[in-house]
Structures are given as structure tokens and as C-alpha cells.
Write a protein that holds these residues in place. Structure first.
Motif, PDB file in Angstrom:
ATOM      1  N   MET A   1     -15.042  23.926  42.357  1.00 21.52           N
ATOM      2  CA  MET A   1     -13.933  24.870  42.179  1.00 21.52           C
ATOM      3  C   MET A   1     -12.659  24.094  41.854  1.00 21.52           C
ATOM      4  SD  MET A   1     -12.463  27.774  44.808  1.00 21.52           S
ATOM      5  CE  MET A   1     -14.055  28.586  44.829  1.00 21.52           C
ATOM      6  N   SER A   2     -11.961  24.507  40.808  1.00 20.43           N
ATOM      7  CA  SER A   2     -10.765  23.787  40.381  1.00 20.43           C
ATOM      8  C   SER A   2      -9.618  23.996  41.370  1.00 20.43           C
ATOM      9  CB  SER A   2     -10.325  24.265  38.996  1.00 20.43           C
ATOM     10  OG  SER A   2      -9.091  23.667  38.633  1.00 20.43           O
ATOM     11  N   PRO A   3      -8.854  22.956  41.651  1.00 22.52           N
ATOM     12  CA  PRO A   3      -7.694  23.107  42.534  1.00 22.52           C
ATOM     13  C   PRO A   3      -6.501  23.746  41.828  1.00 22.52           C
ATOM     14  CG  PRO A   3      -7.826  20.854  41.759  1.00 22.52           C
ATOM     15  CD  PRO A   3      -9.052  21.557  41.236  1.00 22.52           C
ATOM     16  N   ILE A   4      -6.635  24.012  40.549  1.00 21.70           N
ATOM     17  CA  ILE A   4      -5.552  24.621  39.775  1.00 21.70           C
ATOM     18  C   ILE A   4      -6.031  25.950  39.218  1.00 21.70           C
ATOM     19  CG2 ILE A   4      -4.006  24.355  37.797  1.00 21.70           C
ATOM     20  CD1 ILE A   4      -3.470  22.410  40.082  1.00 21.70           C
ATOM     21  N   LYS A   5      -5.306  27.016  39.535  1.00 20.67           N
ATOM     22  CA  LYS A   5      -5.613  28.340  39.018  1.00 20.67           C
ATOM     23  C   LYS A   5      -4.523  28.730  38.017  1.00 20.67           C
ATOM     24  CE  LYS A   5      -9.041  28.943  41.987  1.00 20.67           C
ATOM     25  NZ  LYS A   5      -8.968  27.667  42.709  1.00 20.67           N
ATOM     26  N   THR A   6      -4.940  29.208  36.852  1.00 18.84           N
ATOM     27  CA  THR A   6      -3.965  29.584  35.830  1.00 18.84           C
ATOM     28  C   THR A   6      -4.286  30.948  35.242  1.00 18.84           C
ATOM     29  OG1 THR A   6      -5.195  28.570  33.987  1.00 18.84           O
ATOM     30  CG2 THR A   6      -3.651  27.153  35.184  1.00 18.84           C
ATOM     31  N   TYR A   7      -3.257  31.633  34.794  1.00 16.62           N
ATOM     32  CA  TYR A   7      -3.452  32.785  33.933  1.00 16.62           C
ATOM     33  C   TYR A   7      -2.205  32.951  33.075  1.00 16.62           C
ATOM     34  CZ  TYR A   7      -0.664  35.803  37.094  1.00 16.62           C
ATOM     35  OH  TYR A   7       0.329  36.353  37.856  1.00 16.62           O
ATOM     36  N   VAL A   8      -2.342  33.669  31.983  1.00 16.68           N
ATOM     37  CA  VAL A   8      -1.270  33.825  31.005  1.00 16.68           C
ATOM     38  C   VAL A   8      -0.951  35.308  30.837  1.00 16.68           C
ATOM     39  CG1 VAL A   8      -0.592  33.526  28.591  1.00 16.68           C
ATOM     40  CG2 VAL A   8      -1.886  31.722  29.760  1.00 16.68           C
ATOM     41  N   GLU A   9       0.337  35.590  30.810  1.00 18.32           N
ATOM     42  CA  GLU A   9       0.804  36.959  30.562  1.00 18.32           C
ATOM     43  C   GLU A   9       2.177  36.875  29.906  1.00 18.32           C
ATOM     44  OE1 GLU A   9       2.250  40.707  33.301  1.00 18.32           O
ATOM     45  OE2 GLU A   9       0.426  39.656  33.919  1.00 18.32           O
ATOM     46  N   ASP A  10       2.371  37.638  28.826  1.00 22.94           N
ATOM     47  CA  ASP A  10       3.668  37.696  28.150  1.00 22.94           C
ATOM     48  C   ASP A  10       4.179  36.313  27.748  1.00 22.94           C
ATOM     49  OD1 ASP A  10       3.641  40.447  28.554  1.00 22.94           O
ATOM     50  OD2 ASP A  10       4.737  40.301  30.438  1.00 22.94           O
TER      51      ASP A  10
ATOM     52  N   LEU B   1      -1.242  25.870  42.502  1.00 29.84           N
ATOM     53  CA  LEU B   1      -1.930  24.766  43.151  1.00 29.84           C
ATOM     54  C   LEU B   1      -2.668  25.345  44.354  1.00 29.84           C
ATOM     55  CD1 LEU B   1      -2.526  21.761  43.625  1.00 29.84           C
ATOM     56  CD2 LEU B   1      -0.312  21.586  44.782  1.00 29.84           C
ATOM     57  N   ASP B   2      -3.996  25.294  44.319  1.00 30.91           N
ATOM     58  CA  ASP B   2      -4.815  25.947  45.339  1.00 30.91           C
ATOM     59  C   ASP B   2      -5.839  24.939  45.849  1.00 30.91           C
ATOM     60  OD1 ASP B   2      -6.204  27.638  46.974  1.00 30.91           O
ATOM     61  OD2 ASP B   2      -6.953  28.945  45.380  1.00 30.91           O
ATOM     62  N   ARG B   3      -5.400  24.126  46.802  1.00 31.80           N
ATOM     63  CA  ARG B   3      -6.267  23.079  47.342  1.00 31.80           C
ATOM     64  C   ARG B   3      -6.171  23.110  48.869  1.00 31.80           C
ATOM     65  NH1 ARG B   3      -6.153  17.253  48.071  1.00 31.80           N
ATOM     66  NH2 ARG B   3      -8.283  16.507  47.750  1.00 31.80           N
ATOM     67  N   PRO B   4      -6.992  23.923  49.503  1.00 24.21           N
ATOM     68  CA  PRO B   4      -6.940  24.025  50.963  1.00 24.21           C
ATOM     69  C   PRO B   4      -7.136  22.663  51.630  1.00 24.21           C
ATOM     70  CG  PRO B   4      -8.386  25.686  49.976  1.00 24.21           C
ATOM     71  CD  PRO B   4      -8.052  24.720  48.907  1.00 24.21           C
ATOM     72  N   LYS B   5      -6.486  22.439  52.778  1.00 30.24           N
ATOM     73  CA  LYS B   5      -5.799  23.453  53.541  1.00 30.24           C
ATOM     74  C   LYS B   5      -4.305  23.521  53.221  1.00 30.24           C
ATOM     75  CE  LYS B   5      -8.914  22.911  57.506  1.00 30.24           C
ATOM     76  NZ  LYS B   5      -8.974  22.577  58.966  1.00 30.24           N
ATOM     77  N   ALA B   6      -3.751  22.477  52.625  1.00 23.25           N
ATOM     78  CA  ALA B   6      -2.295  22.409  52.520  1.00 23.25           C
ATOM     79  C   ALA B   6      -1.768  22.234  51.100  1.00 23.25           C
ATOM     80  CB  ALA B   6      -1.768  21.271  53.394  1.00 23.25           C
ATOM     81  N   ASN B   7      -2.639  22.303  50.090  1.00 25.10           N
ATOM     82  CA  ASN B   7      -2.214  22.092  48.702  1.00 25.10           C
ATOM     83  C   ASN B   7      -1.712  20.670  48.441  1.00 25.10           C
ATOM     84  OD1 ASN B   7      -2.829  24.780  48.100  1.00 25.10           O
ATOM     85  ND2 ASN B   7      -0.755  25.463  48.584  1.00 25.10           N
TER      86      ASN B   7
END
Length: 259
Positions: A1-10, A17-23
Motif C-alpha cells: 500500500m502506497s504511503p502517498i494518496k492522491t486525487y485530482v479535482e479542478d 501522506l498516509d503512513r501509520p502510525k504518525a506519518n
């Protein structure tokens, strides 16, 4: 699972940054972050980025000391853009907004300082505690004394003490603070405002600011007027430059094409 989540809008890239427990950021995560921001820099369809941390407790505490204890070298290969992918990324001429949603310390604060605008939740807290781990806050030691009064910067660097969002605002390290539940909406409001603006002008502003950081005023002015800065040269010869003047004369909103 990637520690980086991205999405694009407008035309806005949202990076979490999503890396449990503390990023916290290790070498592998830093490399992914660098690739993410380099792709953002090079994609003409993207105009603004928002960076934040997952959850409501941690924005980012910086360097992953557990990974360091397991062999990640503090002077290792962080990938393109250096630690966190932003602070040494060349030619990033698009606005970046940091939405600080919690604890922001060490390299996490350095990551936030790499953004152009910093918004924070009213419970956010900050520190440069590297001294307590026997190391130096290298990027912060360069950046912070240039952005806030010298004696305050040195106190924060030499003691590693914590400070709250109100103090961060008082020294100009944070632009605005909001209740936690409003933070991301405010970040998106800011991002959409910037995304509606002239991208070539943003690029020129960022390059001029970088160029002027260690230059004399007249030297920087000469490089601007002589069109020696690539982004300025592109702007002065662009359709958008003409569009801005036409829109003003015609009393209408300009339509920016980024060319």
C-alpha cells in the motif's frame, strides 16, 4: 500500500501522506513523494497542489527515527526533490498549499515550509526537536532565520521547544488557522482561487522569488527586465499576457490558457 494518496479535482492535486502510525517519512516514502511532486511539476493540466497528513493527529513528525535505527541513513538518497520531495525540487513553479492537520515537527515542519501557503488546524502544534535526537534540522536552519526574527528562530532551533498555532501565526510561519473540521474546505477554497488565476504569472513569481533570495535587488531586476529568467521570458511573450490587458480593457474576466 502506497504511503502517498492522491486525487485530482479542478486542476488541483491533493496529496495525503498516509503512513501509520504518525506519518513519518523514511527513505522509500521520500522517493515516492519526490516522484509525485515531479509529476505534478511536469503536468501542464495541474495548477495547484494541496499537501496534508492522514488523520487528525499528525501532519508529519518528519524523519522516521525507527527506520533510521534499522539502517536508513540520515544522509541517504531521499530521491528527486530531497527530503519529502519538495524542498529541493528544481523549477517547481506552481503554488503549493500545506494544510497542517496536527503535529508538525522536525522534517514535517520543513516539509510544510516548502509550501507557498500554510493553513493549519487550530489544534496543530509545531517544533524543531532534532537537537534532542542528536542531529540538526538542516533545511530549517537555513529557512527559519530568513523568515522570522533571528533570535526567535535560534531559540526554536537550539531548544527544540513546542509552540502552538497562535505563536506560529504571530511569527508568520502560518497564514491562517481554522477549526479542524473546516481546514480542508478552506484549503480547497484557497486552491480553487489559485487554480483560477494565471499560471504563467505564478511561475514567474516563484522563479523571481527564488532568484532574488540571495541576489542584490538591482541584479534581480536586471535579470527580469532583460528576460534572463525563463518563466518571465515565457510570460512576456505569451497569449495570457495579452489576454490580461484585453480583459481589463473589455471589462470582463480573463480566460487563462497557460500559454
Amino acid at each position: 500500500m502506497s504511503p502517498i494518496k492522491t486525487y485530482v479535482e479542478d486542476a488541483i492535486l491533493h496529496v495525503t501522506l498516509d503512513r501509520p502510525k504518525a506519518n513519518a517519512i523514511d527513505l522509500a516514502t521520500s522517493k515516492i513523494m519526490g516522484e509525485t511532486f515531479a509529476a505534478f511539476r511536469d503536468d501542464p493540466s495541474l495548477r495547484v497542489a494541496i499537501i496534508t497528513g492522514a488523520g487528525d493527529k499528525f501532519f508529519c513528525p518528519g524523519w522516521d527515527l525507527k527506520a533510521a535505527a534499522d539502517g536508513d541513513a540520515v544522509d541517504g538518497d531521499y530521491g528527486v526533490g530531497g527530503f519529502g520531495g519538495l524542498q529541493e525540487l528544481r523549477d517547481l513553479n506552481k503554488p503549493v498549499i500545506a494544510a497542517v492537520n496536527g503535529i508538525c515537527c522536525g522534517g514535517g515542519l520543513e516539509w510544510a515550509l516548502s509550501a507557498d501557503i500554510i493553513l493549519a488546524a487550530d489544534h496543530a502544534s509545531f517544533a524543531l526537536p532534532e537537537i534532542r535526537s542528536g542531529t540538526v534540522a538542516d533545511a530549517a536552519s537555513i529557512k527559519v532565520p530568513k523568515r522570522i526574527p533571528y533570535h526567535i528562530a535560534m531559540e526554536l532551533l537550539l531548544t527544540g521547544r513546542w509552540f502552538d498555532v497562535q505563536e506560529a501565526k504571530s511569527w508568520g510561519l502560518v497564514n491562517h488557522s481554522y477549526p479542524a473540521e473546516d481546514l480542508m474546505a478552506k484549503a480547497w477554497d484557497m486552491a480553487r482561487l489559485l487554480a483560477s488565476g494565471p499560471p504563467l504569472v505564478y511561475a514567474a513569481i516563484k522563479e523571481i522569488v527564488r532568484d532574488a533570495e540571495d541576489s542584490k535587488f538591482q541584479d534581480s531586476m536586471n535579470r527580469i527586465t532583460q528576460r534572463q529568467l525563463a518563466s518571465v521570458d515565457i510570460l512576456y511573450a505569451s497569449e495570457d499576457q495579452l489576454e490580461g490587458a484585453k480583459a481589463f480593457a473589455e471589462k470582463r474576466d480573463p480566460i487563462w490558457k497557460g500559454k
